[in-house]
Design an enzyme around this catalytic site. Structure first.
Site, short mmCIF file in Angstrom:
data_model
loop_
_atom_site.label_atom_id
_atom_site.label_comp_id
_atom_site.label_asym_id
_atom_site.label_seq_id
_atom_site.Cartn_x
_atom_site.Cartn_y
_atom_site.Cartn_z
CE1 TYR A 23 -3.13 -2.72 5.74
CE2 TYR A 23 -3.19 -0.36 5.27
CZ TYR A 23 -3.18 -1.68 4.83
OH TYR A 23 -3.20 -1.95 3.48
N PRO B 216 -20.68 8.85 8.95
CG PRO B 216 -19.63 6.95 9.80
CD PRO B 216 -20.73 7.38 8.90
CB THR C 251 -0.89 0.01 1.27
OG1 THR C 251 -1.43 1.30 1.46
CG2 THR C 251 -0.09 -0.34 2.52
CG ASP C 252 -1.10 5.02 -0.96
OD1 ASP C 252 -1.67 4.35 -0.06
OD2 ASP C 252 -1.67 5.95 -1.56
CD GLU C 253 -3.42 3.36 4.24
OE1 GLU C 253 -3.34 3.36 5.47
OE2 GLU C 253 -4.47 3.15 3.61
CE LYS D 166 -10.39 -1.40 4.56
NZ LYS D 166 -10.13 -2.57 3.78
CG HIS E 244 -7.20 10.80 9.70
ND1 HIS E 244 -8.50 11.25 9.72
CD2 HIS E 244 -7.04 10.17 8.51
CE1 HIS E 244 -9.09 10.92 8.59
NE2 HIS E 244 -8.22 10.28 7.83
CE LYS F 138 0.25 -4.64 2.94
NZ LYS F 138 -0.08 -5.99 2.42
P1 NAD Z 1 -9.47 -7.40 2.36
O1 NAD Z 1 -9.45 -7.14 3.82
O2 NAD Z 1 -10.73 -7.15 1.58
O3 NAD Z 1 -9.07 -8.92 2.08
C1 NAD Z 1 -8.02 -9.57 2.74
C2 NAD Z 1 -8.16 -11.07 2.50
O4 NAD Z 1 -7.07 -11.73 3.18
C3 NAD Z 1 -9.47 -11.67 3.04
O5 NAD Z 1 -10.02 -12.55 2.09
C4 NAD Z 1 -9.02 -12.43 4.29
O6 NAD Z 1 -9.83 -13.56 4.58
C5 NAD Z 1 -7.59 -12.83 3.91
N1 NAD Z 1 -6.74 -13.03 5.10
C6 NAD Z 1 -6.57 -12.19 6.14
N2 NAD Z 1 -5.74 -12.75 7.06
C7 NAD Z 1 -5.39 -13.97 6.56
C8 NAD Z 1 -4.56 -15.02 7.03
N3 NAD Z 1 -3.95 -14.93 8.22
N4 NAD Z 1 -4.39 -16.11 6.26
C9 NAD Z 1 -5.02 -16.22 5.05
N5 NAD Z 1 -5.84 -15.27 4.58
C10 NAD Z 1 -6.02 -14.16 5.32
O7 NAD Z 1 -8.24 -6.58 1.79
P2 NAD Z 1 -8.05 -5.84 0.38
O8 NAD Z 1 -8.55 -4.47 0.49
O9 NAD Z 1 -8.53 -6.70 -0.70
O10 NAD Z 1 -6.45 -5.76 0.35
C11 NAD Z 1 -5.69 -6.82 -0.21
C12 NAD Z 1 -4.23 -6.45 -0.14
O11 NAD Z 1 -3.99 -5.25 -0.87
C13 NAD Z 1 -3.71 -6.21 1.28
O12 NAD Z 1 -2.42 -6.75 1.37
C14 NAD Z 1 -3.68 -4.69 1.39
O13 NAD Z 1 -2.69 -4.28 2.28
C15 NAD Z 1 -3.36 -4.29 -0.04
N6 NAD Z 1 -3.86 -2.97 -0.46
C16 NAD Z 1 -5.17 -2.61 -0.25
C17 NAD Z 1 -5.60 -1.38 -0.70
C18 NAD Z 1 -7.05 -0.95 -0.54
O14 NAD Z 1 -7.40 0.19 -0.85
N7 NAD Z 1 -7.95 -1.82 -0.12
C19 NAD Z 1 -4.72 -0.49 -1.33
C20 NAD Z 1 -3.39 -0.90 -1.52
C21 NAD Z 1 -2.97 -2.14 -1.08
P1 TYD Z 2 -10.57 4.06 4.59
O1 TYD Z 2 -11.58 3.67 3.55
O2 TYD Z 2 -10.61 3.43 5.92
O3 TYD Z 2 -9.14 3.90 3.90
P2 TYD Z 2 -7.66 4.37 4.45
O4 TYD Z 2 -7.78 4.76 5.86
O5 TYD Z 2 -6.88 3.14 4.27
O6 TYD Z 2 -7.25 5.50 3.55
O7 TYD Z 2 -10.70 5.62 4.81
C1 TYD Z 2 -10.57 6.54 3.75
C2 TYD Z 2 -10.65 7.93 4.33
O8 TYD Z 2 -11.97 8.15 4.86
C3 TYD Z 2 -9.70 8.15 5.50
O9 TYD Z 2 -9.19 9.48 5.44
C4 TYD Z 2 -10.57 7.99 6.73
C5 TYD Z 2 -11.93 8.47 6.25
N1 TYD Z 2 -13.10 7.80 6.88
C6 TYD Z 2 -14.14 8.57 7.40
O10 TYD Z 2 -14.11 9.81 7.37
N2 TYD Z 2 -15.19 7.92 7.97
C7 TYD Z 2 -15.26 6.56 8.05
O11 TYD Z 2 -16.25 6.03 8.62
C8 TYD Z 2 -14.20 5.78 7.49
C9 TYD Z 2 -14.23 4.28 7.54
C10 TYD Z 2 -13.14 6.45 6.90
#
Ligand code: NAD
Ligand code: TYD
Length: 350
Positions: free
Chosen positions: A156, A211, A131-133, A195, A290, A160
């Site tokens: 988190y 929220p 992730t970019d985070e 999310k 945040h 990562k």
């Molecule tokens: P998600 O939470 O929707 O899915 C995660 C999956 O991993 C789930 O299916 C869960 O069951 C599985 N999992 C969790 N712990 C596990 C374990 N111990 N063993 C086996 N499986 C396990 O997440 P996502 O949003 O799809 O993210 C997927 C990946 O991409 C992550 O590594 C995350 O850090 C990365 N990522 C996410 C975003 C985003 O915006 N969502 C952006 C950049 C990178």
């Molecule tokens: P999120 O979807 O949790 O992604 P990330 O924290 O990984 O960027 O949140 C996106 C943005 O929205 C983040 O700045 C936090 C904000 N946010 C709210 O304002 N209210 C909410 O209920 C949630 C879940 C997120």
């Protein structure tokens, strides 16, 4: 012919990656390994589960010995590693789960790969999805590049970052053929409604408060999930060993502007009077630590591997809202049971 292990394939991004690979590469055997936590849902994959090149393994990546057995049995030649705990708010409430899944789980996979591949890396690849985070927070200007120093602030992002460092260490120390990508915020179908975007859609649907943390001025760079899966495909096949690629949509939005846009589209789709959903906006206590702004410079990926996002945000957000409205049973199922407990703990105390 490849035998690819995709971890976390039942989650949001993972399910889109599995779908893309199973359909696009019928000669690859795709193994989806997932623990099926609250975020993992096999209903995300009903359209591919019958395909002969798709296989599901229910397993936990924190179980090192089990991973060794699975590698021995299936002899995977590639790994695309997405399994992780992924929600910042949950990491604030319960960091240890993130340490276990994201750090220990990644090291277990690296060890299993090392054990299985020995020093024969021909045709092998370990692709770590990040992730970019990990780069921390930007001020009002500038972008994250692949050279930006890591500066994570949440449990988190720190977990990562740690996993990224370990993947690089295994490349530098043991010559493991790894590649890493760091992507900005994804949105689209199948995202768990903890999310921001699906949470807002779901709450508008149920006429519940929306929220918004702090003043809603934090900025995120949003990418449609299918475009992330396309980038993963390109990097998996053409990325160079040991390299990192940033992935992003050049699509920055303040949270409050996204929330307003979703309100406006939802009013239109639900035939509600213009302005109805905006009345649900509720400013709540800010998230601890945040990050103010994320913005990705994805020019390396464009320049070297010719990837660009295919979808404009206005189109992507409408497609996303349509998907959630057409899949309300999916939403109802994932927001029952434990979700309600989580929601109460996360939002009622504010
Ligand atoms: P998600 O939470 O929707 O899915 C995660 C999956 O991993 C789930 O299916 C869960 O069951 C599985 N999992 C969790 N712990 C596990 C374990 N111990 N063993 C086996 N499986 C396990 O997440 P996502 O949003 O799809 O993210 C997927 C990946 O991409 C992550 O590594 C995350 O850090 C990365 N990522 C996410 C975003 C985003 O915006 N969502 C952006 C950049 C990178
Ligand atoms: P999120 O979807 O949790 O992604 P990330 O924290 O990984 O960027 O949140 C996106 C943005 O929205 C983040 O700045 C936090 C904000 N946010 C709210 O304002 N209210 C909410 O209920 C949630 C879940 C997120």
């Amino acid at each position: 012919m490849k035998k690819i292990l995709i971890t976390g394939g039942a989650g949001f991004i993972g399910s889109h990656v599995v779908r893309l690979f199973v359909n696009k590469y019928p000669n690859y055997q795709v193994y989806n390994l997932d623990k099926l936590t609250y975020a993992g849902n096999l209903a995300n994959l009903t359209d591919v589960e019958q395909k002969s090149n798709y296989h599901f393994i229910k397993a936990d990546i924190t179980d090192g010995p089990l991973l060794l057995e699975l590698f021995e049995k299936h002899d995977f030649d590639s790994v695309i590693h997405l399994a992780a705990e992924s929600h910042v708010d949950r990491s604030i409430a319960n960091p240890m789960e993130f340490i276990m899944a994201n750090i220990v789980g990644t090291v277990n996979l690296l060890n299993a790969v090392r054990h299985q591949w020995k020093n024969d890396f021909e045709g092998k690849r370990f692709y770590h999805i990040s992730t970019d985070e990990v780069y921390g927070s930007l001020g009002h200007t500038g972008f994250f590049t692949e050279q930006t120093a890591y500066d994570p602030h949440s449990p988190y992002s720190a977990s990562k970052a740690s996993s990224d460092h370990l993947v690089r260490a295994y490349h530098d120390t043991y010559n493991l053929p790894v590649v890493i990508s760091n992507c900005s915020n994804n949105y689209g179908p199948n995202q768990f409604p903890e999310k921001l975007i699906p949470l807002i859609i779901n709450n508008i649907r149920n006429s519940k408060p929306l929220p918004v943390y702090g003043k809603g001025l934090n900025v995120r760079d949003w990418l449609y999930v299918v475009d992330h899966a396309r980038a993963i495909d390109v990097i998996f096949h053409k990325g160079a060993d040991g390299e990192t690629y940033n992935i992003g949509g050049h699509n920055e939005w303040k949270n409050i502007d996204i929330v307003r846009l979703v309100c406006q589209i939802m009013d239109e789709k639900l035939d509600r009077k213009d302005g109805t959903s905006e009345q649900l906006i509720t400013y709540v206590k800010d998230r601890a630590g945040h990050d103010l702004r994320y913005a990705i410079d994805a020019s390396k990926l464009q320049r070297e591997l010719n990837w660009t996002p295919s979808l404009q945000f206005e189109e992507g957000i409408r497609k996303t809202i349509d998907w959630y409205l057409e899949n309300q049973t999916w939403l109802d199922e994932v927001t029952s049971g434990n979700y309600l407990k989580y929601y109460e703990q996360q939002y009622q105390k504010r």
